[in-house]
Design an enzyme around this catalytic site. Structure first.
Site, PDB file in Angstrom:
ATOM      1  N   LYS A  70       0.916  -1.205  -0.055  1.00 34.19           N
ATOM      2  CA  LYS A  70      -0.070   0.042  -0.093  1.00 34.19           C
ATOM      3  C   LYS A  70       0.957   1.287   0.016  1.00 34.19           C
ATOM      4  CE  LYS A  70      -3.775   0.303   2.502  1.00 34.19           C
ATOM      5  NZ  LYS A  70      -4.983   0.757   1.471  1.00 34.19           N
TER       6      LYS A  70
HETATM    7  N1  PPE Z   1      -7.480  -2.236  -2.958  1.00 34.21           N
HETATM    8  C1  PPE Z   1      -6.938  -1.118  -2.859  1.00 34.21           C
HETATM    9  C2  PPE Z   1      -6.183  -0.386  -3.995  1.00 34.21           C
HETATM   10  C3  PPE Z   1      -7.028  -0.713  -1.401  1.00 34.21           C
HETATM   11  O1  PPE Z   1      -6.584   0.703  -1.318  1.00 34.21           O
HETATM   12  C4  PPE Z   1      -7.868  -1.135  -0.445  1.00 34.21           C
HETATM   13  C5  PPE Z   1      -8.043  -0.929   0.939  1.00 34.21           C
HETATM   14  C6  PPE Z   1      -8.296  -2.589  -0.708  1.00 34.21           C
HETATM   15  C7  PPE Z   1      -8.114  -3.018  -2.018  1.00 34.21           C
HETATM   16  C8  PPE Z   1      -9.227  -3.451   0.451  1.00 34.21           C
HETATM   17  O2  PPE Z   1      -8.157  -4.062   1.122  1.00 34.21           O
HETATM   18  P1  PPE Z   1      -8.518  -4.097   2.706  1.00 34.21           P
HETATM   19  O3  PPE Z   1      -8.925  -2.620   3.458  1.00 34.21           O
HETATM   20  O4  PPE Z   1      -7.268  -5.039   3.427  1.00 34.21           O
HETATM   21  O5  PPE Z   1      -9.747  -5.149   2.409  1.00 34.21           O
HETATM   22  N2  PPE Z   1      -8.300   0.883   0.868  1.00 34.21           N
HETATM   23  C9  PPE Z   1      -7.992   1.503   2.139  1.00 34.21           C
HETATM   24  C10 PPE Z   1      -7.962   2.982   1.797  1.00 34.21           C
HETATM   25  C11 PPE Z   1      -9.027   3.775   1.567  1.00 34.21           C
HETATM   26  C12 PPE Z   1      -8.834   5.125   1.428  1.00 34.21           C
HETATM   27  O6  PPE Z   1      -9.355   6.021   0.602  1.00 34.21           O
HETATM   28  O7  PPE Z   1      -7.875   5.727   2.087  1.00 34.21           O
HETATM   29  C13 PPE Z   1      -9.094   1.203   3.288  1.00 34.21           C
HETATM   30  O8  PPE Z   1     -10.063   0.768   2.686  1.00 34.21           O
HETATM   31  O9  PPE Z   1      -8.747   1.459   4.338  1.00 34.21           O
END
Ligand code: PPE
Length: 308
Positions: A160
């Site tokens: 990330k």
């Molecule tokens: N893909 C991406 C690109 C992503 O950023 C997230 C989380 C996910 C998949 C889902 O991952 P998980 O949260 O482990 O299920 N995105 C984070 C950022 C949001 C933001 O705007 O800042 C989040 O959901 O916290």
């Protein structure tokens, strides 16, 4: 989405007042984007606040740093404790979103990230439905982005990475400006990858399908893995298969998953209605179980919770 300030932010081992939690304008990450973050949620339960899958998120943060070659001077246990402490010290009785950030601080300029100090901050604030209450209840309208998801050899997609979100931002703005709620990105090979801040699932022939994360250049979502387990426990098979945009158009149901977004039904993709346009039965079941699990209402998922 506006932030509601809380009291203190943890910065490299100390609690700093919200308003004083600032950095120098020559902070390396601000210029070059090398940094990593997490998004975690704490929920209100009958027994006080609980953080959902704290260890998995913290482990992924350290893994993101490993991929980027950033050396973090705190252990997994240190960061887990610091996160619990940050939730405890702030007054968030109804739960909060938690944002740990590892960034390169002030002192060096130039692309080489190696000489810069590695700093960490953990902030929390109350955050409502990421794609809106209406979207969570009725489904969101998705647009396939004209922006491709990062090729994994250009930007490590398992991390990330702060700078990686420029790609998400471009896709998000394009979707919103065209009148949609959120974007779905395809990889450079045209296969479905993920959304700007969420993974996605479709339902086909009664089973769940999601793109294989490494192959599709998608983040290995913690919510995705939670839904995998919940779906299996409900008796649904989950397959990780590559898919193209027409698989999305023909899906019986579709939904997206993420910590901030939680589980959100997809109502349409490029104006093709998914199912009958209202959240499908499997989507509603997994969404319902997820919403109960995170709030400590289901004993079988208690091990996902860290009480603070
Ligand atoms: N893909 C991406 C690109 C992503 O950023 C997230 C989380 C996910 C998949 C889902 O991952 P998980 O949260 O482990 O299920 N995105 C984070 C950022 C949001 C933001 O705007 O800042 C989040 O959901 O916290």
């Amino acid at each position: 989405m506006a932030i509601t300030p809380t009291k203190k932010i943890w910065m490299d081992g100390e609690f700093v007042d919200w308003d004083k939690a600032t950095v120098h304008v020559l902070t390396h990450t601000l210029h070059y984007g090398t940094g990593a973050f997490e998004g975690i949620r704490a929920y209100k339960t009958d027994k006080g606040l609980a953080i959902f899958r704290l260890e998995e998120h913290t482990k992924r943060l350290l893994n993101s740093c490993k991929i980027l070659g950033m050396e973090v001077k705190y252990s997994l246990e240190d960061l887990v404790e610091a996160t619990k402490e940050t939730v405890r010290i702030n007054d968030v009785p109804d739960g909060c979103y938690i944002r740990p950030l590892v960034y390169l601080g002030y002192g060096e300029m130039g692309v080489n990230p190696q000489p810069s100090p590695v700093n960490i901050a953990i902030a929390v604030w109350p955050w409502g439905a990421y794609l809106g209450d209406h979207g969570a209840a009725n489904g969101v309208r998705m647009k396939i982005s004209s922006w491709s998801r990062h090729s994994p050899n250009a930007m490590p997609t398992a991390s990330k990475t702060v700078g990686g979100y420029v790609n998400s931002g471009l896709a998000k703005v394009e979707a919103i400006n065209a009148g949609y709620d959120e974007a779905i990105m395809l990889g450079v090979d045209g296969r479905v990858s993920e959304c700007t801040g969420e993974n996605l699932f479709i339902v086909r022939d009664g089973y769940l399908v999601s793109p294989p994360p490494s192959e599709a250049g998608a983040l290995r979502g913690v919510t995705l893995s939670s839904i995998h387990r919940i779906a299996n426990d409900l008796g649904y098979e989950v397959h990780f298969e590559s898919m193209r945009r027409d698989d999305l158009y023909l899906a019986e149901e579709a939904f997206l998953t993420g910590t901030a977004a939680e589980v959100v039904p997809i109502a349409s993709v490029d104006d093709r209605i998914v199912g009958d346009g209202s959240p499908g039965p499997i989507t509603l079941r997994v969404q319902g179980i997820y919403n109960q699990a995170v709030r400590g209402q289901l004993p079988q998922y208690e091990s996902w919770l860290t009480r603070v």
